[in-house]
Design an enzyme around this catalytic site. Structure first.
Site, PDB file in Angstrom:
ATOM      1  CG  ASN A   7     -19.003 -17.019  84.217  1.00  0.00           C
ATOM      2  OD1 ASN A   7     -20.214 -16.791  84.337  1.00  0.00           O
ATOM      3  ND2 ASN A   7     -18.390 -17.093  83.057  1.00  0.00           N
ATOM      4  NE  ARG A  90     -19.512 -13.228  81.609  1.00  0.00           N
ATOM      5  CZ  ARG A  90     -20.166 -14.026  80.781  1.00  0.00           C
ATOM      6  NH1 ARG A  90     -20.357 -15.290  81.097  1.00  0.00           N
ATOM      7  NH2 ARG A  90     -20.612 -13.583  79.649  1.00  0.00           N
ATOM      8  CG  HIS A 179     -18.876 -11.326  73.954  1.00  0.00           C
ATOM      9  ND1 HIS A 179     -19.445 -11.478  72.714  1.00  0.00           N
ATOM     10  CD2 HIS A 179     -19.052 -12.491  74.604  1.00  0.00           C
ATOM     11  CE1 HIS A 179     -19.966 -12.688  72.614  1.00  0.00           C
ATOM     12  NE2 HIS A 179     -19.744 -13.328  73.764  1.00  0.00           N
ATOM     13  CG  LEU A 208     -15.064 -14.065  65.283  1.00  0.00           C
ATOM     14  CD1 LEU A 208     -14.429 -14.360  63.925  1.00  0.00           C
ATOM     15  CD2 LEU A 208     -16.381 -13.319  65.107  1.00  0.00           C
ATOM     16  NE  ARG A 240     -26.194 -17.135  71.790  1.00  0.00           N
ATOM     17  CZ  ARG A 240     -25.291 -16.524  72.544  1.00  0.00           C
ATOM     18  NH1 ARG A 240     -25.161 -15.216  72.506  1.00  0.00           N
ATOM     19  NH2 ARG A 240     -24.496 -17.220  73.327  1.00  0.00           N
ATOM     20  CG  ASP A 282     -17.302 -27.685  67.211  1.00  0.00           C
ATOM     21  OD1 ASP A 282     -16.455 -27.223  66.419  1.00  0.00           O
ATOM     22  OD2 ASP A 282     -17.030 -28.008  68.380  1.00  0.00           O
ATOM     23  N   GLY A 332     -12.136 -17.347  66.473  1.00  0.00           N
ATOM     24  CA  GLY A 332     -11.166 -16.288  66.174  1.00  0.00           C
ATOM     25  C   GLY A 332      -9.740 -16.708  66.479  1.00  0.00           C
ATOM     26  CD  GLU A 333      -8.617 -17.338  71.802  1.00  0.00           C
ATOM     27  OE1 GLU A 333      -8.227 -18.430  72.252  1.00  0.00           O
ATOM     28  OE2 GLU A 333      -9.253 -16.513  72.480  1.00  0.00           O
ATOM     29  CD  GLU A 383     -14.946 -13.394  78.190  1.00  0.00           C
ATOM     30  OE1 GLU A 383     -14.789 -14.583  77.846  1.00  0.00           O
ATOM     31  OE2 GLU A 383     -16.011 -12.795  78.082  1.00  0.00           O
TER      32      GLU A 383
HETATM   33  P1  AMP Z   1     -15.888 -20.314  72.739  1.00  0.00           P
HETATM   34  O1  AMP Z   1     -17.350 -20.040  72.886  1.00  0.00           O
HETATM   35  O2  AMP Z   1     -15.073 -19.066  72.632  1.00  0.00           O
HETATM   36  O3  AMP Z   1     -15.357 -21.281  73.760  1.00  0.00           O
HETATM   37  O4  AMP Z   1     -15.722 -21.037  71.318  1.00  0.00           O
HETATM   38  C1  AMP Z   1     -16.086 -22.374  71.124  1.00  0.00           C
HETATM   39  C2  AMP Z   1     -16.173 -22.686  69.655  1.00  0.00           C
HETATM   40  O5  AMP Z   1     -14.920 -22.450  69.000  1.00  0.00           O
HETATM   41  C3  AMP Z   1     -16.468 -24.149  69.352  1.00  0.00           C
HETATM   42  O6  AMP Z   1     -17.826 -24.428  69.415  1.00  0.00           O
HETATM   43  C4  AMP Z   1     -15.951 -24.286  67.943  1.00  0.00           C
HETATM   44  O7  AMP Z   1     -16.993 -23.974  67.034  1.00  0.00           O
HETATM   45  C5  AMP Z   1     -14.877 -23.224  67.821  1.00  0.00           C
HETATM   46  N1  AMP Z   1     -13.545 -23.832  67.657  1.00  0.00           N
HETATM   47  C6  AMP Z   1     -12.737 -24.335  68.606  1.00  0.00           C
HETATM   48  N2  AMP Z   1     -11.601 -24.834  68.053  1.00  0.00           N
HETATM   49  C7  AMP Z   1     -11.707 -24.636  66.713  1.00  0.00           C
HETATM   50  C8  AMP Z   1     -10.886 -24.936  65.586  1.00  0.00           C
HETATM   51  N3  AMP Z   1      -9.712 -25.538  65.719  1.00  0.00           N
HETATM   52  N4  AMP Z   1     -11.347 -24.608  64.362  1.00  0.00           N
HETATM   53  C9  AMP Z   1     -12.541 -24.007  64.193  1.00  0.00           C
HETATM   54  N5  AMP Z   1     -13.365 -23.695  65.225  1.00  0.00           N
HETATM   55  C10 AMP Z   1     -12.958 -23.993  66.461  1.00  0.00           C
END
Ligand code: AMP
Length: 396
Positions: A7, A90, A179, A208, A240, A282, A332-333, A383
């Protein structure tokens, strides 16, 4: 097969070697600040991180250095590169040229370059990675896996914008969606978890993360998604804006005397939950600030959860119903709070989640109650594995 998944970013490179038979990641790494004297590589093998400071001034030098690590006795997984079967790249934007993953040829490289105007930040970086590999390992088969390809099944009435049709014909201005590998992976995985053929399921996947998109998947195919011509559209994200009244753009440009680069910067880097909250991009920081009584932080989260819930409702209409909602990617996770706030607003559809099952981070599981009319799952995305599997599929 043993596949190297690459990537490439404009100044970074993420890689994983995946064994498609066991679906195991054998080694992974991240090269940062490529092009600068302080470039460095973080290489992770058997759970241990190794940091190498090596001033890779371009992608070719960086990939050459990574190949040395992959074949070294101490940090490697191969005796020689003969053991590597293929490379999966990717690529963000395939435009309308690429409806599926493809074996990379000179013609394909040309096609990716032609689509660069649709993804000026991303496609040129993928080309750097592809051309570097063509020089370093010229005889290895390589496959391009596009973020947009999964959405090429969206029907025309859903991808055409209501602006003069000539802009679609001239420049390809339409919804593409992104995505795709994540939406494809999660929908396939949740069908396995439920034990049903994906063709018998209507799935809404909520990816998300810092970038975020929602996708409606029917018969295993994407039939709607929230991102558009570029990854700026849809729901609000970390920085964004997501969807807006288009007049806001020209209104702000006039009022603040902004040029194109400045307004693009505002919409891409200063908006979303960061823009509203003025706290952080964040979600952990924003949740904490909201808990401490920061009203703008709470407002940002309220806007976000409402928009996600409304997209889910819209996509239930797009599919004539929904059997399962999945949550994936960083928020989301990992955010029980966000999942709960979104699902609360879907009560009118009979969505009910179990508070205790929901109180988990990064685990693959069902979180809806037995009474819920729609199943709700957390499915951590993968991914890289999807890219490796797609590479294998194309080669076979
Ligand atoms: P990703 O782009 O999928 O890597 O998501 C990153 C984002 O997930 C971070 O900037 C956080 O805003 C969010 N994130 C990670 N851990 C948590 C958590 N425990 N609670 C809420 N948001 C989280």
């Amino acid at each position: 097969m043993k596949i190297l998944v690459l990537n490439s970013g404009s100044s970074s490179l993420k890689y994983q070697v995946i064994d498609t038979k066991t679906e195991e990641t054998l080694v992974q790494g991240y090269y940062e600040r490529i092009g600068q004297p302080n470039a460095f590589l973080t290489h992770k093998l058997n759970g241990e991180k190794h940091k190498f400071e090596y001033p890779a001034m371009n992608h070719e030098t960086a990939i050459q250095f990574v190949m040395e690590k992959l074949t070294s006795e101490e940090y490697g997984v191969f005796k020689t590169l003969d053991e590597l079967d293929a490379v999966g790249h990717r690529v963000v934007h395939g435009g309308e040229t690429f409806k599926d993953a493809v074996l990379i040829t000179d013609e394909v490289v040309k096609g990716i370059k032609e689509n660069a105007s649709l993804a000026p930040l991303h496609n040129p970086a993928a080309i750097l990675g592809i051309e570097a590999c063509q020089k370093i390992i010229p005889n290895k088969p390589m496959v391009a896996v596009f973020d947009t390809a999964f959405h090429q099944t969206i029907p025309e009435e859903r991808y055409i914008y209501s602006i003069p049709y000539e802009y679609y014909k001239k420049y390809g201005v339409r919804k593409y969606g992104f995505h795709g590998t994540s939406h494809q992976y999660v929908s396939g995985r949740v069908a396995e978890l439920i034990g049903k053929d994906i063709k018998d399921l209507k799935i809404i996947n909520c990816h998300l993360g810092q970038g975020a998109s929602i996708c409606a998947i029917k018969d295993g195919k994407s039939v709607e998604t929230s991102m558009g011509l570029t990854p700026l559209g849809g729901i609000p994200m970390g920085t964004r804006s997501g969807d807006l009244d288009p007049s806001i753009v020209t209104f702000l440009m006039k009022k603040e005397n902004l040029d194109i680069a400045s307004i693009e910067n505002i919409l891409n880097k200063q908006s979303g939950v960061y823009g509203i909250s003025e706290v952080s991009n964040d979600f952990r920081d924003i949740e904490n600030a909201a808990l401490e009584g920061n009203k703008q932080a709470k407002l940002a989260l309220d806007v976000y959860h409402y928009d996600v819930a409304c997209y889910i409702a819209k996509y239930a209409v797009a599919m004539g119903g929904v059997d399962v909602i999945t949550f994936t990617a960083g928020i989301g996770e990992n955010s029980p709070f966000s999942r709960n706030e979104i699902c609360k607003q879907l009560k009118c559809f009979g969505v009910e989640i179990d508070e205790e099952l929901n109180n988990v981070r990064g685990k693959e599981r069902e979180i809806s109650t037995p009474n819920s009319k729609i199943k709700v799952f957390i499915v951590p995305t993968n991914e890289e594995l999807m890219i490796a599997k797609e590479t294998e599929r194309v080669l076979k």
